[in-house]
Design a protein around this motif. Structure first.
Motif, short mmCIF file in Angstrom:
data_model
loop_
_atom_site.label_atom_id
_atom_site.label_comp_id
_atom_site.label_asym_id
_atom_site.label_seq_id
_atom_site.Cartn_x
_atom_site.Cartn_y
_atom_site.Cartn_z
N GLY A 1 64.09 53.76 89.47
CA GLY A 1 65.08 53.69 90.55
C GLY A 1 64.54 54.25 91.85
O GLY A 1 63.41 54.75 91.91
N HIS A 2 65.38 54.18 92.88
CA HIS A 2 64.97 54.72 94.18
C HIS A 2 64.99 56.25 94.17
O HIS A 2 64.15 56.89 94.79
N PRO B 1 64.35 58.74 91.94
CA PRO B 1 63.27 59.62 91.46
C PRO B 1 61.93 59.43 92.18
O PRO B 1 60.99 60.17 91.88
N LEU C 1 71.86 58.38 88.96
CA LEU C 1 73.31 58.13 88.83
C LEU C 1 73.64 56.77 89.44
O LEU C 1 73.34 56.53 90.61
N ARG D 1 76.12 53.78 90.89
CA ARG D 1 77.35 53.83 91.71
C ARG D 1 78.59 53.65 90.85
O ARG D 1 79.69 54.00 91.26
N LYS E 1 76.36 57.75 97.20
CA LYS E 1 76.64 58.31 95.86
C LYS E 1 77.69 59.44 95.94
O LYS E 1 78.04 60.02 94.92
P1 PGA Z 1 68.95 54.30 92.14
O1 PGA Z 1 69.52 53.94 90.72
O2 PGA Z 1 68.16 55.56 91.98
O3 PGA Z 1 68.09 53.13 92.51
O4 PGA Z 1 70.13 54.49 93.05
C1 PGA Z 1 70.17 54.90 89.99
C2 PGA Z 1 70.75 54.29 88.74
O5 PGA Z 1 71.34 53.21 88.82
O6 PGA Z 1 70.61 54.87 87.66
#
Ligand code: PGA
Length: 242
Positions: free
Chosen positions: A36-37, A39, A132, A134, A201
């Motif tokens: 994801g974005h 980490p 996490l 949305r 978030k």
């Molecule tokens: P994101 O994804 O870090 O790209 O927002 C998080 C997730 O959907 O678990």
């Protein structure tokens, strides 16, 4: 679950310090890692620290958190591939130290059991990072996921499919099902860090921290995990860093 708020520019370093402390205590530790974005600053910082000799990644082991059902490891639309590109290859962590989430549709139930067995043989996750969604998901534990769920194949929500689409090149076909470490499996990790960044978030993080724990927002099960830390930047927390 505790909440710690940090400035956006300190987010990667704070998350990485948790991994570094764990690896200093136990260089063989199993770290559970998401895609994801969110980490990305963690992975960048860890790689920079390793290059500077501040942490040794040469023995750590990795348990993947989720992937798409049917994903081929060599393909672009695969979380295994994503993690290779963003962390594993540069960290020198090969397949012998990576527990991939199974993706083969024909044998998925047995392969998920084998994943859980292998994770137990490895001593379980010493430290598990989560993003996490949305919609309140952790891994691909979508709304409706109970707290005793184990590693399994799941149907993905449209919101998760859409949110993850920009991990890949435009027009990539996003599978309809995923495979995820279960909530029960997640809660067995000895330390859990829920990574949350960005104003989009804020609403779901508030619900996850303050709402009644329920399957509607699966991350809210973490309220019952004293070993869990929600690490949020100021935009996600809606308040200044401590
Ligand atoms: P994101 O994804 O870090 O790209 O927002 C998080 C997730 O959907 O678990």
């Amino acid at each position: 679950m505790r909440l710690q708020v940090v400035k956006a520019e300190a987010f990667g370093a704070r998350a990485a310090s948790q991994a570094i402390e764990t690896l200093q205590r136990n260089p063989h530790a199993v770290l559970g890692l998401p895609t994801g974005h969110t980490p990305i600053p963690l992975y960048r910082t860890l790689l920079a620290k390793a290059a500077a000799g501040a942490v040794d990644l040469s023995q750590m082991r990795v348990a993947m958190l989720d992937d798409y059902l049917g994903a081929q490891h060599g393909n672009e639309v695969s979380f295994y591939h994503w993690l290779q590109e963003h962390f594993l290859r540069a960290a020198g962590i090969g397949d012998d130290r990576t527990l991939a989430i199974p993706t083969r549709a024909e044998t998925i139930a047995a392969d998920c059991e084998a994943y859980e067995r292998r994770l137990r043989e490895w001593g379980g996750c010493e430290l598990l990072f989560l993003g996490l969604g949305r919609n309140g998901h952790i891994g691909f534990n979508e709304p409706g996921s109970g707290k005793d769920t184990r590693t399994r194949a799941v149907r993905l929500s449209e919101s998760s499919r859409a949110a993850n689409a920009d991990y890949w090149t435009e027009n990539a076909a996003i599978p309809e099902q995923g495979v995820t470490m279960g909530i029960g499996t997640i809660l067995e990790a000895r330390q859990i860090v829920l990574l949350v960044s960005g104003a989009d978030k804020r609403e779901i993080l508030r619900r996850v921290l303050e709402g009644e724990p329920s399957a509607e927002a699966p991350a809210s099960w973490l309220q019952q995990a004293p070993q869990a830390l929600a690490l949020a930047d100021e935009a996600a927390a809606g308040r200044p860093a401590e």
